[in-house]
Design an enzyme around this catalytic site. Structure first.
Site, PDB file in Angstrom:
ATOM      1  N   ASP A 118       0.837  -1.199   0.000  1.00  0.00           N
ATOM      2  CA  ASP A 118       0.000   0.000   0.000  1.00  0.00           C
ATOM      3  C   ASP A 118       0.875   1.253   0.000  1.00  0.00           C
ATOM      4  O   ASP A 118       2.083   1.188   0.215  1.00  0.00           O
ATOM      5  CB  ASP A 118      -0.903  -0.025   1.232  1.00  0.00           C
ATOM      6  CG  ASP A 118      -2.208   0.724   1.034  1.00  0.00           C
ATOM      7  OD1 ASP A 118      -2.268   1.559   0.111  1.00  0.00           O
ATOM      8  OD2 ASP A 118      -3.157   0.481   1.797  1.00  0.00           O
ATOM      9  N   GLU A 121       2.719   5.175  -4.015  1.00  0.00           N
ATOM     10  CA  GLU A 121       2.953   6.273  -4.953  1.00  0.00           C
ATOM     11  C   GLU A 121       4.333   6.915  -4.844  1.00  0.00           C
ATOM     12  O   GLU A 121       4.935   7.143  -5.886  1.00  0.00           O
ATOM     13  CB  GLU A 121       1.876   7.358  -4.804  1.00  0.00           C
ATOM     14  CG  GLU A 121       0.485   6.940  -5.174  1.00  0.00           C
ATOM     15  CD  GLU A 121      -0.190   6.097  -4.095  1.00  0.00           C
ATOM     16  OE1 GLU A 121      -0.080   6.427  -2.909  1.00  0.00           O
ATOM     17  OE2 GLU A 121      -0.789   5.089  -4.450  1.00  0.00           O
ATOM     18  N   ASP A 188      -8.000   4.022  -3.317  1.00  0.00           N
ATOM     19  CA  ASP A 188      -9.042   4.246  -2.313  1.00  0.00           C
ATOM     20  C   ASP A 188     -10.172   5.089  -2.897  1.00  0.00           C
ATOM     21  O   ASP A 188     -10.362   6.261  -2.534  1.00  0.00           O
ATOM     22  CB  ASP A 188      -8.443   4.924  -1.086  1.00  0.00           C
ATOM     23  CG  ASP A 188      -7.422   4.051  -0.393  1.00  0.00           C
ATOM     24  OD1 ASP A 188      -7.354   2.855  -0.713  1.00  0.00           O
ATOM     25  OD2 ASP A 188      -6.684   4.556   0.468  1.00  0.00           O
TER      26      ASP A 188
END
Length: 310
Positions: A118, A121, A188
C-alpha cells in the site's frame, strides 16, 4: 462453504509504522493464525507500507545508513498519517534489502507468501517534488519509478527464496511493473456509482499499459454503510462486475468505525465496520454467493489465463 483464496490483514497491525511486524498484543500467535488459515485453504495477505515513523524501532538505523528519502529543505517529514514518518528509499538497493529482510523475518518466515504493498505512490504530505531526494535522483526526475521498485523489493526477495508465480497487490504501478508480479488496484475510491463507472476505463487503460493483473475495491473503499439499501445495491452491482475482473476482491472501509485501545490505554487505529458477504442482508447475500460460485466455476479458465502470463 464459501470459496475464498485469500484473506487480508490490513494496515496498522504493527506497533509503529515501519516496524514491519505484528503488534504482539493484538496478534500473539502469528504462525498459528497463518497455519490455521492454510488448513482452510486460505492464504493470509499482509499489508506493508513504505513509511518509517520517526519513533519506529528501525528509524535510527535506516537514517544512519542512508536508507530513507531525504528532504532538501525544511523538516524531514514526508507524511503525517498515523504519525510523522518518512519513506524508505526504494531506489536504493540496500534499502530494498533492508526492508525485505525485516519482512522476511517477521512475515515470510511465518508462512505469509503474499503481500499488499500500500501507499506505493508514495503519497507525500506536500507535493513539492523537487524537495525529495532519492538514491537515484530527485523525486521530480525519477519519482514515478517508486511503485515499480517497491514491487521489486518483494519480488526479488521472494524469488531469492525460491518462490514461483509471485503476485503482490500494489496501489500504484509504472511501466514495467508487471515484471515484478504487480497486481494493481485502482486505489481508495469512493463508494459511488460515479466511481464505479470509472473503473471500466481505468481497467482498460491498465491493460493497454501491459499490466494484466488489475482489480478494484468492490463496493468502493470509503463511504459505504452496510445498512444502507442504496449502498447494498451498489455493492451487488460492483460484485457482479468484479466477478469477471482478473482478480475478484471485496474490500472497503465500512461504517461504523470502532475505536481500539491497547491494554495500557494507548490508542490504536480505528477499525471499520463489517464487510463480509453476510453483512448486507439475506437478499444481497444470496446474490453475492451466487457470483462467488460462478467465479469458482471459472477457476480452470482463470488459472490457465494466469499461466499464460507467466
Amino acid at each position: 462453504m464459501l470459496p475464498i483464496d485469500v484473506i487480508v490483514c490490513d494496515f496498522f497491525h504493527w506497533p509503529k509504522m515501519g516496524d514491519f511486524r505484528f503488534d504482539e498484543e493484538f496478534f500473539p500467535d502469528v504462525k498459528g493464525m497463518v497455519d490455521e488459515l492454510k488448513e482452510m485453504g486460505i492464504e493470509l495477505m499482509v499489508s506493508v507500507w513504505p513509511q518509517i515513523a520517526l519513533d519506529s524501532e528501525n528509524f535510527d538505523e535506516m537514517k544512519q545508513n542512508g536508507l530513507l528519502v531525504k528532504s532538501e529543505m525544511g523538516i524531514n517529514v514526508s507524511m503525517q498519517f498515523g504519525g510523522d514518518s518518512v519513506f524508505y528509499d526504494a531506489t536504493n538497493p540496500d534499502a530494498r534489502k533492508y526492508v525485505w529482510d525485516k519482512c522476511k523475518k517477521n512475515y515470510y518466515d511465518k508462512g505469509i507468501k503474499i503481500f499488499w504493498l500500500d501507499e506505493a505512490e508514495p503519497e507525500y504530505g506536500v507535493y513539492d517534488f523537487d524537495n525529495y531526494r532519492y538514491h537515484m535522483g530527485t523525486n521530480l526526475q525519477i519519482g514515478n519509478i517508486y511503485p515499480q521498485l517497491f514491487s521489486k523489493t518483494f519480488y526479488d526477495g521472494m524469488k531469492t527464496n525460491g518462490q514461483k508465480n509471485i503476485v503482490n497487490l500494489v496501489r500504484s504501478a509504472w511501466v514495467g511493473s508487471q515484471r515484478f508480479g504487480a497486481l494493481v488496484w485502482s486505489g481508495d475510491i469512493h463508494s459511488s456509482y460515479e466511481d464505479f463507472g470509472k473503473q471500466v476505463c481505468a481497467g482498460l487503460h491498465m491493460g493497454i499499459c501491459g499490466i494484466p493483473w488489475w482489480t478494484t475495491d468492490i463496493g468502493g473503499f470509503g463511504g459505504g454503510d452496510p445498512d444502507d439499501e442504496n449502498f447494498r445495491e451498489l455493492l451487488v452491482r460492483w460484485f457482479q462486475y468484479g466477478t469477471f475482473c482478473s482478480v475478484m476482491r471485496l474490500h472497503g472501509d465500512r461504517k461504523p468505525c470502532t475505536k481500539l485501545y491497547g491494554k495500557d490505554g494507548r490508542s490504536a487505529l480505528f477499525t471499520g465496520g463489517d464487510n463480509e458477504v453476510w453483512s448486507y442482508g439475506e437478499k444481497a447475500y444470496d446474490i453475492l454467493v451466487k457470483y462467488m460460485n460462478i467465479r469458482e466455476k471459472m477457476r480452470p479458465y482463470t488459472r490457465e489465463y494466469n499461466s499464460y502470463i507467466y
